[in-house]
Design a protein around this motif. Structure first.
Motif, PDB file in Angstrom:
ATOM      1  N   LEU A 136       0.571  -1.415   0.158  1.00 13.95           N
ATOM      2  CA  LEU A 136      -0.159   0.261   0.201  1.00 13.95           C
ATOM      3  C   LEU A 136       0.923   0.988   0.338  1.00 13.95           C
ATOM      4  O   LEU A 136       0.293   2.473  -0.240  1.00 13.95           O
ATOM      5  N   LEU A 137       2.029   1.234   0.668  1.00 16.56           N
ATOM      6  CA  LEU A 137       2.625   2.467   0.445  1.00 16.56           C
ATOM      7  C   LEU A 137       3.544   3.332  -0.417  1.00 16.56           C
ATOM      8  O   LEU A 137       2.985   4.211   0.085  1.00 16.56           O
ATOM      9  N   TYR A 138       3.936   2.877  -1.270  1.00 17.04           N
ATOM     10  CA  TYR A 138       4.493   3.163  -2.672  1.00 17.04           C
ATOM     11  C   TYR A 138       3.435   4.059  -3.569  1.00 17.04           C
ATOM     12  O   TYR A 138       3.394   5.578  -3.791  1.00 17.04           O
ATOM     13  N   PRO A 139       2.102   3.225  -3.762  1.00 19.43           N
ATOM     14  CA  PRO A 139       1.120   3.952  -4.665  1.00 19.43           C
ATOM     15  C   PRO A 139       0.598   5.314  -3.618  1.00 19.43           C
ATOM     16  O   PRO A 139       0.061   6.625  -4.454  1.00 19.43           O
ATOM     17  N   SER A 140       0.642   5.279  -2.424  1.00 17.29           N
ATOM     18  CA  SER A 140      -0.054   6.116  -1.297  1.00 17.29           C
ATOM     19  C   SER A 140       0.837   7.448  -2.076  1.00 17.29           C
ATOM     20  O   SER A 140       0.852   8.337  -2.332  1.00 17.29           O
ATOM     21  N   LEU A 141       2.367   7.191  -1.930  1.00 14.79           N
ATOM     22  CA  LEU A 141       3.638   8.184  -1.213  1.00 14.79           C
ATOM     23  C   LEU A 141       3.274   8.957  -2.425  1.00 14.79           C
ATOM     24  O   LEU A 141       3.590  10.168  -2.950  1.00 14.79           O
ATOM     25  N   HIS A 142       3.407   8.270  -3.612  1.00 12.44           N
ATOM     26  CA  HIS A 142       3.140   8.760  -5.392  1.00 12.44           C
ATOM     27  C   HIS A 142       1.661  10.083  -5.519  1.00 12.44           C
ATOM     28  O   HIS A 142       1.442  10.694  -5.485  1.00 12.44           O
ATOM     29  N   GLY A 143       0.600   9.326  -4.825  1.00 15.72           N
ATOM     30  CA  GLY A 143      -0.855  10.029  -4.585  1.00 15.72           C
ATOM     31  C   GLY A 143      -0.381  11.241  -3.616  1.00 15.72           C
ATOM     32  O   GLY A 143      -1.102  12.475  -4.377  1.00 15.72           O
ATOM     33  N   LEU A 144       0.450  11.339  -2.734  1.00 19.42           N
ATOM     34  CA  LEU A 144       0.094  12.375  -1.692  1.00 19.42           C
ATOM     35  C   LEU A 144       0.766  13.005  -2.541  1.00 19.42           C
ATOM     36  O   LEU A 144       1.125  14.145  -2.135  1.00 19.42           O
ATOM     37  N   LEU A 145       2.206  13.123  -3.079  1.00 22.80           N
ATOM     38  CA  LEU A 145       3.451  13.907  -3.672  1.00 22.80           C
ATOM     39  C   LEU A 145       2.192  14.458  -4.480  1.00 22.80           C
ATOM     40  O   LEU A 145       3.184  15.250  -5.403  1.00 22.80           O
ATOM     41  N   GLY A 146       1.519  14.143  -5.349  1.00 19.19           N
ATOM     42  CA  GLY A 146       1.036  14.359  -6.457  1.00 19.19           C
ATOM     43  C   GLY A 146       0.155  15.311  -6.028  1.00 19.19           C
ATOM     44  O   GLY A 146      -0.289  16.528  -6.335  1.00 19.19           O
ATOM     45  N   GLN A 147      -0.241  16.101  -4.558  1.00 19.81           N
ATOM     46  CA  GLN A 147      -0.973  16.378  -3.911  1.00 19.81           C
ATOM     47  C   GLN A 147      -0.529  17.360  -3.647  1.00 19.81           C
ATOM     48  O   GLN A 147      -0.754  18.304  -3.808  1.00 19.81           O
ATOM     49  N   TRP A 148       0.558  17.172  -2.901  1.00 21.36           N
ATOM     50  CA  TRP A 148       1.050  18.601  -1.968  1.00 21.36           C
ATOM     51  C   TRP A 148       2.598  18.624  -2.584  1.00 21.36           C
ATOM     52  O   TRP A 148       2.737  19.415  -2.334  1.00 21.36           O
ATOM     53  N   SER A 149       3.217  18.587  -3.904  1.00 22.05           N
ATOM     54  CA  SER A 149       4.594  19.361  -4.335  1.00 22.05           C
ATOM     55  C   SER A 149       4.070  20.171  -5.434  1.00 22.05           C
ATOM     56  O   SER A 149       3.236  19.379  -6.110  1.00 22.05           O
ATOM     57  N   PRO A 150       3.830  21.356  -4.922  1.00 18.35           N
ATOM     58  CA  PRO A 150       4.369  21.669  -7.042  1.00 18.35           C
ATOM     59  C   PRO A 150       5.290  21.480  -7.642  1.00 18.35           C
ATOM     60  O   PRO A 150       6.591  20.740  -7.360  1.00 18.35           O
ATOM     61  N   ALA A 151       4.727  22.046  -9.331  1.00 24.56           N
ATOM     62  CA  ALA A 151       6.088  21.524  -9.818  1.00 24.56           C
ATOM     63  C   ALA A 151       7.308  22.147 -10.275  1.00 24.56           C
ATOM     64  O   ALA A 151       7.956  21.224  -9.813  1.00 24.56           O
ATOM     65  N   SER A 152       6.995  23.147  -9.254  1.00 22.87           N
ATOM     66  CA  SER A 152       8.701  23.953  -9.192  1.00 22.87           C
ATOM     67  C   SER A 152       9.977  22.827  -7.649  1.00 22.87           C
ATOM     68  O   SER A 152      11.111  23.469  -8.305  1.00 22.87           O
ATOM     69  N   GLU A 153       9.260  22.228  -7.102  1.00 26.69           N
ATOM     70  CA  GLU A 153       9.938  21.777  -6.352  1.00 26.69           C
ATOM     71  C   GLU A 153      10.301  20.396  -6.054  1.00 26.69           C
ATOM     72  O   GLU A 153       9.897  19.185  -5.608  1.00 26.69           O
TER      73      GLU A 153
END
Length: 481
Positions: A136-153
């Motif tokens: 469950l971990l890596y797919p969740s990490l990627h989804g959270l990064l997609g929500q929390w990381s601005p493109a420039s960062e």
């Protein structure tokens, strides 16, 4: 609206440390701790099968049983990758990642008891359950990064999170041996891992959030900045979105990521699991007996990954290179660099300890560039479906992780034969070369059309139809008048 318009509408907050940094730091800790629990068995199993001075149980497990225990994690790990990606995309990653770490912590606490009462079969069961949970971990990490990381960062945030895997490996390689040899014995390895996972779960349930919009700690300015620059919809909107399976599976850029993930998994796990044996049997260098030499390549990978990520963001933010070019350049460093180093290692004469360690360190260190290559590209293609895409590619990639040691057993009949080992290296070199070539040719740096919700498109069409009807009514009225 252009990039400059977005930045003017949502300027970067003045505060140096925002809630996005707190979330990313917690995700980094999750990766570090979870990888440490994976590696713990590799170190602790030596102590579990060796007599000790503290009366802890000793198990008579032969090589076959030990290999079964070490690989059983991946049996469970592969199963939930795609379902986890779909669930994280639909309901957010907060709950899934919490469940993943909670179960991992509880299972680790029970491993010593399971070994004592159920021998290797019970331990194998624990490893499978832990693999299922961490699926469950890596797919969740990627989804959270997609929500929390601005493109420039995004490059440096993604690297920071995923580089925790290397740090967790380094820490566990050093800590597990010390704990196993001490008065608390090998059970303490699992107790420390379990307590650490549960401690992280408590912090996450307090401070974690699936999206900036569901965080109770975030400022309005930071929330607006992230939402305007991340390119993803809030989870409430994503719930209405059907997964565009046909578009995903017919997307050449997505296939470029799949093949890159498979090539990376085969090459990296061949290095991780088989290079020490090659260096011992063929080169006469027993690197396993030197903890510093064993950890050195992964320390290099950890440090270089940050250098690569900061460089990548600098090149993009200064408009020196496009995002797509940066992804391709660093993926090439991560794939073709190790391929060349592996080729050199396979022809190195016996007895060259220093040169062997240098080449191995370069091989693994350069591989750290993949964090800003294909590994973060899922979010570039589709921030809304990044978790689903990661579930698919990580599931496929881990099949090749299992294949790495199997390819060695099939090809290498005489472990002292350099020519037979070269065949193994040539397989990895071929995967590294061809998968990156496909990535260079077909990868895209643009958000794909299927990232946008079809529901919203249909709503827009409905609004346009209503507006057209209103216009027609007005024109009819004016005509009658």
């Amino acid at each position: 609206m252009g990039v400059s318009d977005v930045q003017d509408a949502a300027p970067k907050p003045d505060r140096m440390i925002g809630m996005r940094h707190v979330v990313v730091f917690l995700l980094f800790l999750a990766t570090t701790v979870s990888y440490a629990t994976r590696v713990s068995m590799s170190v602790a199993i030596v102590a579990m099968t060796t007599p000790n001075n503290y009366s802890y149980p000793v198990f008579e497990w032969d090589r076959k049983i030990q290999d079964t225990l070490l690989s059983s994690f991946f049996w469970g790990y592969i199963v939930l990758q795609i379902p986890a990606g779909m669930l994280a995309g639909r309901f957010g990653g907060k709950l899934l990642i919490f469940v993943s770490m909670l179960i991992t912590g509880i299972v680790n606490l029970f491993v010593p008891l399971a070994a004592d009462m159920g021998d290797w079969v019970a331990v194998c069961g624990c490893r499978i359950v832990m693999g299922l949970a961490q699926g469950l971990l890596y797919p969740s990490l990627h989804g959270l990064l997609g929500q929390w990381s601005p493109a420039s960062e995004r490059s440096r945030m993604g690297t920071f999170v995923y580089a925790g895997a290397q740090l967790g490996t380094i820490i566990e390689m050093m800590m597990a041996g010390v704990l196993s040899a001490g008065p608390w014995g090998w059970p303490s390895v699992y107790y420390v891992a379990g307590i650490t996972c549960l401690g992280w779960a408590v912090l996450w349930i307090i401070f974690g959030a699936s999206t900036p919009g569901t965080s109770r700690w975030i400022s309005k300015e930071e929330r607006k900045y992230i939402e305007m620059n991340a390119g993803s919809l809030d989870i409430t909107e994503q719930k209405k979105m059907p997964t565009p399976w046909k578009s995903i599976w017919t997307s050449l850029p997505f296939w470029a990521i799949i093949l890159a993930h498979c090539g990376q998994s085969l090459g990296f796990w061949t290095l991780l699991t088989e290079i020490p044996s090659y260096m011992s049997k063929v080169l006469g260098v027993n690197i396993k007996n030197n903890g510093l030499l064993s950890a050195l390549p992964y320390v290099a990978m950890y440090i270089l990954s940050f250098i690569f990520s900061w460089t990548a963001d600098l090149l993009v933010n200064r408009n020196i290179l496009s995002l797509l070019t940066v992804r391709k350049v660093f993926n090439t460093i991560a794939f073709w660099g190790p391929a060349a180093a592996l080729l050199a290692l396979s022809y190195l004469p016996a007895g060259h300890l220093t040169m062997a360690v240098v080449i191995l360190t370069i091989t693994v260190g350069l591989n750290g560039a993949h964090y800003v290559g294909f590994l973060i590209s899922h979010i570039d293609l589709s921030p809304n479906f990044a978790s689903t895409l990661m579930g698919i590619t990580n599931g496929c990639g881990n099949i090749f992780s299992i294949m790495a040691p199997l390819s060695v057993s099939l090809v290498v009949k005489d472990e002292t034969s350099a020519s037979e080992w070269r065949k193994v290296f040539f397989i990895s070199i071929a995967f590294y070369f061809l998968s990156n070539l496909f990535f260079i040719l077909f990868m895209s740096g643009k958000i794909q059309d299927w990232n946008e919700p079809q529901v919203n498109n249909s709503l827009e069409e409905g609004v346009k139809k209503e507006e057209k009807k209103e216009t027609e009514k007005k024109s009819e009225g004016e005509h009658r008048f």
